[in-house]
Design an enzyme around this catalytic site. Sequence first.
Site, PDB file in Angstrom:
ATOM      1  N   ASN A   1       0.855  -1.191   0.000  1.00 23.76           N
ATOM      2  CA  ASN A   1       0.000   0.000   0.000  1.00 23.76           C
ATOM      3  C   ASN A   1       0.896   1.247   0.000  1.00 23.76           C
ATOM      4  OD1 ASN A   1      -1.423   2.280   1.066  1.00 23.76           O
ATOM      5  ND2 ASN A   1      -3.071   0.909   1.690  1.00 23.76           N
TER       6      ASN A   1
ATOM      7  N   ASP B   1      -0.101   4.469  -0.087  1.00 28.77           N
ATOM      8  CA  ASP B   1      -0.813   5.696   0.314  1.00 28.77           C
ATOM      9  C   ASP B   1       0.094   6.722   0.980  1.00 28.77           C
ATOM     10  OD1 ASP B   1      -3.133   4.428  -0.445  1.00 28.77           O
ATOM     11  OD2 ASP B   1      -3.957   4.223   1.577  1.00 28.77           O
ATOM     12  N   HIS B   2       0.968   6.222   1.888  1.00 29.61           N
ATOM     13  CA  HIS B   2       1.702   7.196   2.704  1.00 29.61           C
ATOM     14  C   HIS B   2       2.900   7.808   1.994  1.00 29.61           C
ATOM     15  CE1 HIS B   2      -1.179   6.735   5.708  1.00 29.61           C
ATOM     16  NE2 HIS B   2      -0.941   5.448   5.874  1.00 29.61           N
TER      17      HIS B   2
ATOM     18  N   ARG C   1       3.331  18.836   1.391  1.00 27.35           N
ATOM     19  CA  ARG C   1       3.959  20.046   0.873  1.00 27.35           C
ATOM     20  C   ARG C   1       3.417  20.469  -0.487  1.00 27.35           C
ATOM     21  NH1 ARG C   1       8.778  21.750   3.428  1.00 27.35           N
ATOM     22  NH2 ARG C   1       8.278  21.538   5.614  1.00 27.35           N
TER      23      ARG C   1
ATOM     24  N   HIS D   1      -5.674   3.537  -1.435  1.00 24.69           N
ATOM     25  CA  HIS D   1      -6.991   3.910  -0.914  1.00 24.69           C
ATOM     26  C   HIS D   1      -7.292   5.329  -1.393  1.00 24.69           C
ATOM     27  CE1 HIS D   1      -9.707   4.282   2.943  1.00 24.69           C
ATOM     28  NE2 HIS D   1     -10.344   4.602   1.838  1.00 24.69           N
TER      29      HIS D   1
ATOM     30  N   ARG E   1      -9.349   8.055  -0.855  1.00 21.65           N
ATOM     31  CA  ARG E   1     -10.311   8.509   0.158  1.00 21.65           C
ATOM     32  C   ARG E   1     -11.165   9.630  -0.402  1.00 21.65           C
ATOM     33  NH1 ARG E   1      -9.057   6.731   5.630  1.00 21.65           N
ATOM     34  NH2 ARG E   1     -10.718   8.147   6.195  1.00 21.65           N
TER      35      ARG E   1
ATOM     36  N   ARG F   1      -6.978  12.844   0.881  1.00 21.12           N
ATOM     37  CA  ARG F   1      -5.877  13.319   1.739  1.00 21.12           C
ATOM     38  C   ARG F   1      -4.516  12.788   1.299  1.00 21.12           C
ATOM     39  NH1 ARG F   1      -7.208  10.123   7.306  1.00 21.12           N
ATOM     40  NH2 ARG F   1      -9.167  11.209   7.045  1.00 21.12           N
TER      41      ARG F   1
ATOM     42  N   GLU G   1      -8.792   0.453  -2.790  1.00 25.64           N
ATOM     43  CA  GLU G   1      -9.651   0.480  -1.600  1.00 25.64           C
ATOM     44  C   GLU G   1     -10.518   1.718  -1.689  1.00 25.64           C
ATOM     45  OE1 GLU G   1      -7.016   0.746   1.683  1.00 25.64           O
ATOM     46  OE2 GLU G   1      -6.296  -1.302   1.488  1.00 25.64           O
TER      47      GLU G   1
ATOM     48  N   THR H   1      -8.457   3.796   8.390  1.00 27.02           N
ATOM     49  CA  THR H   1      -9.676   2.996   8.462  1.00 27.02           C
ATOM     50  C   THR H   1      -9.745   2.316   9.828  1.00 27.02           C
ATOM     51  OG1 THR H   1      -9.165   2.510   6.166  1.00 27.02           O
ATOM     52  CG2 THR H   1     -11.048   1.369   7.117  1.00 27.02           C
TER      53      THR H   1
ATOM     54  N   GLU I   1     -11.270  -9.111   3.247  1.00 24.33           N
ATOM     55  CA  GLU I   1      -9.990  -8.798   3.882  1.00 24.33           C
ATOM     56  C   GLU I   1     -10.266  -8.700   5.371  1.00 24.33           C
ATOM     57  OE1 GLU I   1      -7.469  -5.748   2.202  1.00 24.33           O
ATOM     58  OE2 GLU I   1      -6.631  -5.295   4.183  1.00 24.33           O
TER      59      GLU I   1
ATOM     60  N   HIS J   1      -4.020  -4.305   7.943  1.00 28.97           N
ATOM     61  CA  HIS J   1      -4.178  -3.163   8.837  1.00 28.97           C
ATOM     62  C   HIS J   1      -3.286  -3.308  10.076  1.00 28.97           C
ATOM     63  CE1 HIS J   1      -6.276   0.574   9.771  1.00 28.97           C
ATOM     64  NE2 HIS J   1      -5.905   0.276  10.984  1.00 28.97           N
ATOM     65  N   GLY J   2      -2.380  -2.373  10.202  1.00 27.94           N
ATOM     66  CA  GLY J   2      -1.514  -2.318  11.378  1.00 27.94           C
ATOM     67  C   GLY J   2      -0.427  -3.388  11.415  1.00 27.94           C
TER      68      GLY J   2
ATOM     69  N   HIS K   1       1.754   1.255   6.043  1.00 28.38           N
ATOM     70  CA  HIS K   1       2.464   2.191   6.907  1.00 28.38           C
ATOM     71  C   HIS K   1       3.841   1.669   7.326  1.00 28.38           C
ATOM     72  CE1 HIS K   1       3.357   4.413  10.637  1.00 28.38           C
ATOM     73  NE2 HIS K   1       2.821   5.421   9.972  1.00 28.38           N
TER      74      HIS K   1
HETATM   75  N1  PXP Z   1      -6.126  -2.823   4.367  1.00 31.45           N
HETATM   76  C1  PXP Z   1      -7.101  -1.881   4.426  1.00 31.45           C
HETATM   77  C2  PXP Z   1      -8.482  -2.263   4.002  1.00 31.45           C
HETATM   78  C3  PXP Z   1      -6.822  -0.571   4.856  1.00 31.45           C
HETATM   79  O1  PXP Z   1      -7.801   0.357   4.893  1.00 31.45           O
HETATM   80  C4  PXP Z   1      -5.498  -0.247   5.204  1.00 31.45           C
HETATM   81  C5  PXP Z   1      -5.169   1.158   5.628  1.00 31.45           C
HETATM   82  O2  PXP Z   1      -5.332   2.009   4.520  1.00 31.45           O
HETATM   83  C6  PXP Z   1      -4.513  -1.238   5.090  1.00 31.45           C
HETATM   84  C7  PXP Z   1      -4.865  -2.532   4.698  1.00 31.45           C
HETATM   85  C8  PXP Z   1      -3.076  -0.977   5.378  1.00 31.45           C
HETATM   86  O3  PXP Z   1      -2.898  -0.673   6.709  1.00 31.45           O
HETATM   87  P1  PXP Z   1      -1.456  -0.231   7.225  1.00 31.45           P
HETATM   88  O4  PXP Z   1      -1.125   1.066   6.546  1.00 31.45           O
HETATM   89  O5  PXP Z   1      -1.662  -0.101   8.702  1.00 31.45           O
HETATM   90  O6  PXP Z   1      -0.498  -1.312   6.843  1.00 31.45           O
END
Ligand code: PXP
Length: 253
Positions: free
Chosen positions: A15, A17-18, A26, A51, A53, A57, A78, A109, A159, A200-201, A223
């Site tokens: 993922n 996203d970050h 910035r 994702h 959103r 963001r 996502e 999430t 998931e 997640h996490g 993350h």
């Molecule tokens: N799976 C889903 C459905 C999520 O919403 C997220 C967070 O965007 C993740 C996985 C990834 O989570 P993490 O960034 O904590 O690894």
Amino acid sequence: MTLAREHARPALGVNVDHVATIRQARGTRYPDPVAAAMVAELAGADQITVHLREDRRHIQERDVSVLREVVTTRLNLEMAMTDEMLGIALDQRPSMVTLVPERREERTTEGGLDVRKTSSSLERFSEALGSAGITCSAFVAPDLQVIEACAELGIPMIELHTGDYAHATGRDDDQERELHRLRAAAEHAQACGLTVAAGHGLDYRNVGALTTIPQIVEYNIGHAIVARAIMVGFDQAVREMLDALNPVPHRRH
Ligand code: PXP
């Protein structure tokens, strides 16, 4: 259809996203989540996950459409269950869509979908996506009734939300209990004919114990990989996560 594991290890969806979070902080053009996705694929990732959103963001529509062009593995989008998002998914046609609950004020999430409250939307989204050839997955808590409800609605994949497991670090027996819940949920989901992913996490330390659950064929992790990439580089961070998912060390290639 239940997917068997394609590899000795489960698939890794990275993922990105970050990476976009840092760019958006910035308003620059860098770092580009598309470039990170390319490095992740070269390092061995099986899937790229983003994702989009509603508040945009981090990931932007431009990212989804460029990723759709350049990703050579699979693209997992996502998204919340809104008509706007369904329109984007049908337009962009990622390999799969993971439906997630979304609240504007949340940091990330925070829970799984409320499958009972949203069953008619879930059915509609799953059908619309399925007819367009897009696999639909629902992000849910490891709850047996919720899993059965997904199967009854004809959703092909779930998931499992691993947040409670990931956060239960205070005491080993809490984590053991959450691991047990995830194992029971994954077994039940497979018995109901669902393909099972998890996420997640998750991080480099807590993911290993989950790999003892053979029904989980895919992990989506963001993350922890982006955070480590700041220190060791994206390529190395992805390879180390592949190693963490693999009982046999992942070779450099
Ligand atoms: N799976 C889903 C459905 C999520 O919403 C997220 C967070 O965007 C993740 C996985 C990834 O989570 P993490 O960034 O904590 O690894």
